[in-house]
Scaffold this active site. Structure first.
Site, PDB file in Angstrom:
ATOM      1  N   TRP A 118       0.824  -1.215   0.000  1.00  0.00           N
ATOM      2  CA  TRP A 118       0.000   0.000   0.000  1.00  0.00           C
ATOM      3  C   TRP A 118       0.851   1.255   0.000  1.00  0.00           C
ATOM      4  CZ3 TRP A 118      -4.344  -0.392  -2.160  1.00  0.00           C
ATOM      5  CH2 TRP A 118      -5.013  -1.619  -2.121  1.00  0.00           C
ATOM      6  N   ASP A 166      -1.917   6.795   6.008  1.00  0.00           N
ATOM      7  CA  ASP A 166      -2.993   5.979   5.431  1.00  0.00           C
ATOM      8  C   ASP A 166      -3.422   4.962   6.498  1.00  0.00           C
ATOM      9  OD1 ASP A 166      -4.619   4.173   4.176  1.00  0.00           O
ATOM     10  OD2 ASP A 166      -3.198   3.637   2.590  1.00  0.00           O
ATOM     11  N   LYS A 225     -13.059  -1.322   6.533  1.00  0.00           N
ATOM     12  CA  LYS A 225     -12.452  -2.315   7.430  1.00  0.00           C
ATOM     13  C   LYS A 225     -12.953  -2.113   8.860  1.00  0.00           C
ATOM     14  CE  LYS A 225      -8.740  -1.902   4.177  1.00  0.00           C
ATOM     15  NZ  LYS A 225      -8.897  -3.091   3.345  1.00  0.00           N
TER      16      LYS A 225
HETATM   17  N1  PMP Z   1      -4.585   1.591   1.781  1.00  0.00           N
HETATM   18  C1  PMP Z   1      -4.656   0.468   2.528  1.00  0.00           C
HETATM   19  C2  PMP Z   1      -3.752   0.321   3.704  1.00  0.00           C
HETATM   20  C3  PMP Z   1      -5.578  -0.527   2.189  1.00  0.00           C
HETATM   21  O1  PMP Z   1      -5.645  -1.642   2.914  1.00  0.00           O
HETATM   22  C4  PMP Z   1      -6.423  -0.351   1.069  1.00  0.00           C
HETATM   23  C5  PMP Z   1      -7.474  -1.356   0.685  1.00  0.00           C
HETATM   24  N2  PMP Z   1      -7.286  -2.641   1.009  1.00  0.00           N
HETATM   25  C6  PMP Z   1      -6.289   0.820   0.325  1.00  0.00           C
HETATM   26  C7  PMP Z   1      -5.374   1.774   0.717  1.00  0.00           C
HETATM   27  C8  PMP Z   1      -7.133   1.066  -0.892  1.00  0.00           C
HETATM   28  O2  PMP Z   1      -8.407   1.357  -0.516  1.00  0.00           O
HETATM   29  P1  PMP Z   1      -9.595   1.555  -1.579  1.00  0.00           P
HETATM   30  O3  PMP Z   1      -9.778   0.244  -2.247  1.00  0.00           O
HETATM   31  O4  PMP Z   1     -10.717   1.960  -0.732  1.00  0.00           O
HETATM   32  O5  PMP Z   1      -9.160   2.601  -2.525  1.00  0.00           O
END
Ligand code: PMP
Length: 358
Positions: free
Chosen positions: A102, A171, A195
């Protein structure tokens, strides 16, 4: 005991009480004669839901008055681009810590808009630890320092908040509201809701006021933090039903005793599962002990041939969504706030029994 336990990384399990309340209120919210889905976002009923949502999040996270809270759309992924476009201002550089998949995506998203300085990275050890602070190279001219407090795929989590003179951007998609954090240490916190907060479709941005009003010219209003803040995140029609559901999750969390109380349970759940993994000869977790996530726990089976059998038997017994991320393999148990301790204990028992019989 529920008949299933859902270990999905996201969208993920919601508190059963919340789903039941939503079900009970689905057709007629508090005698309004309408479903929340059918309400005008400007009407008194929905405005009361929105006000409670804002206040409950402020209460739960003790958000100081000089921070705006936005409820946006586009997921955390959209924020990978909207953070630089909103807060770079006159700066041309931003620092990023790379601790997993991420972080990598956040870096990629920012590269279109600025020079990204990767201040530290654990890519070379396959993201199995957080780089030592002494090795971080921070450029004081950068607009901000970005990091990912919990890496959902690699199962890495910062146990404390990094100290920096730059505005700190985090994030928190996969660990928001799972433990107490001092919001005043951050310039900006963002998180997808799916989550620890509710269903997918809403992204929370908590931003310190001095970082507002610096957006790139031409940035559409719905993506502009200042403009959304001025309109209480209602510059256009918000994801009303999702706001309502997040509001129910926040009320549930308050009823559990708030973030400090759930943090204790989260620590206990994770410690029990890691202990079970560490003392077995079938399961293993590659992450440095100090950097292990309390939310997402990946584990590998010593014999890869057993993966499919494990997943099949787990599912038969009601343990859902344990398959690891495709880039990591093996298994992953995501044990967010709404996963009851009984679910983790039942999984541990299942794992021990599986090891015994295979
Ligand atoms: N950052 C993290 C730490 C995540 O776990 C996720 C999704 N699993 C995201 C960003 C991306 O999120 P989204 O699919 O809502 O754009």
């Amino acid at each position: 005991m529920p008949s299933t336990y859902n270990f999905s990384a996201g969208p993920s399990v919601l508190p059963a009480e919340v789903l039941k309340q939503a079900q009970a209120e689905m057709l007629n919210w508090q005698n309004s004669g309408m479903s929340v889905m059918e309400m005008s976002h400007r009407g008194a009923e929905f405005m009361s839901i929105a006000a409670a949502l804002h206040q409950d999040l402020r209460d739960l996270m003790s958000i100081p008055d000089n921070y705006k809270v936005l409820f946006l759309q586009g997921g955390a992924t959209a924020q990978f681009s909207f953070i630089p476009t909103n807060i770079l201002g006159n700066h041309t550089k931003a620092c990023y810590i790379n601790t997993g998949a991420w972080s990598e995506k956040a870096i990629k998203g920012a590269k279109t808009y600025c020079d990204v300085i990767v201040s530290a990275s654990s890519e070379s050890n396959n993201y199995s630890s957080i780089p030592a602070r002494s090795e971080w190279v921070i450029d004081e001219q950068a607009a901000y320092l970005h990091y990912t407090p919990n890496e959902t795929i690699h199962g890495i989590e910062f146990s404390d908040v990094p100290e920096t003179s730059l505005p700190l951007v985090a994030d928190m998609s996969s660990n928001i509201l799972s433990k107490s954090v001092d919001v005043s240490k951050f310039g900006l916190i963002y998180a997808g809701a799916q989550k620890n907060m509710g269903p997918a479709g809403v992204t929370i941005v908590i931003v310190r006021e001095d970082l507002l009003g610096r957006a790139q010219t031409g940035l559409p209003g719905v993506f502009n933090y200042q403009k959304q803040a001025d309109q209480e995140s209602m510059l256009n029609t918000p994801a009303t039903y999702n706001w309502y559901l997040i509001g129910l999750v926040l009320q549930w969390l308050k009823a559990q005793g708030g973030v400090a109380a759930i943090e204790v349970i989260n620590q206990r759940k994770a410690a029990a599962l890691y202990a079970a993994i560490d003392q077995s000869s079938l399961y293993s977790n590659p992450v440095a002990v100090a950097d292990r996530s309390r939310m997402n726990i990946p584990f590998i089976l010593a014999d890869k041939e057993l993966d499919a059998v494990f997943l099949k038997e787990a599912k038969q017994q009601g343990f859902l969504a344990l398959k690891g991320h495709r880039s990591f393999g093996g298994m992953r148990a995501s044990i967010y706030n709404a996963m009851p301790e009984s679910g983790v204990n039942a999984l541990i028992q299942f794992m021990a029994e599986f090891e015994r019989t295979h």
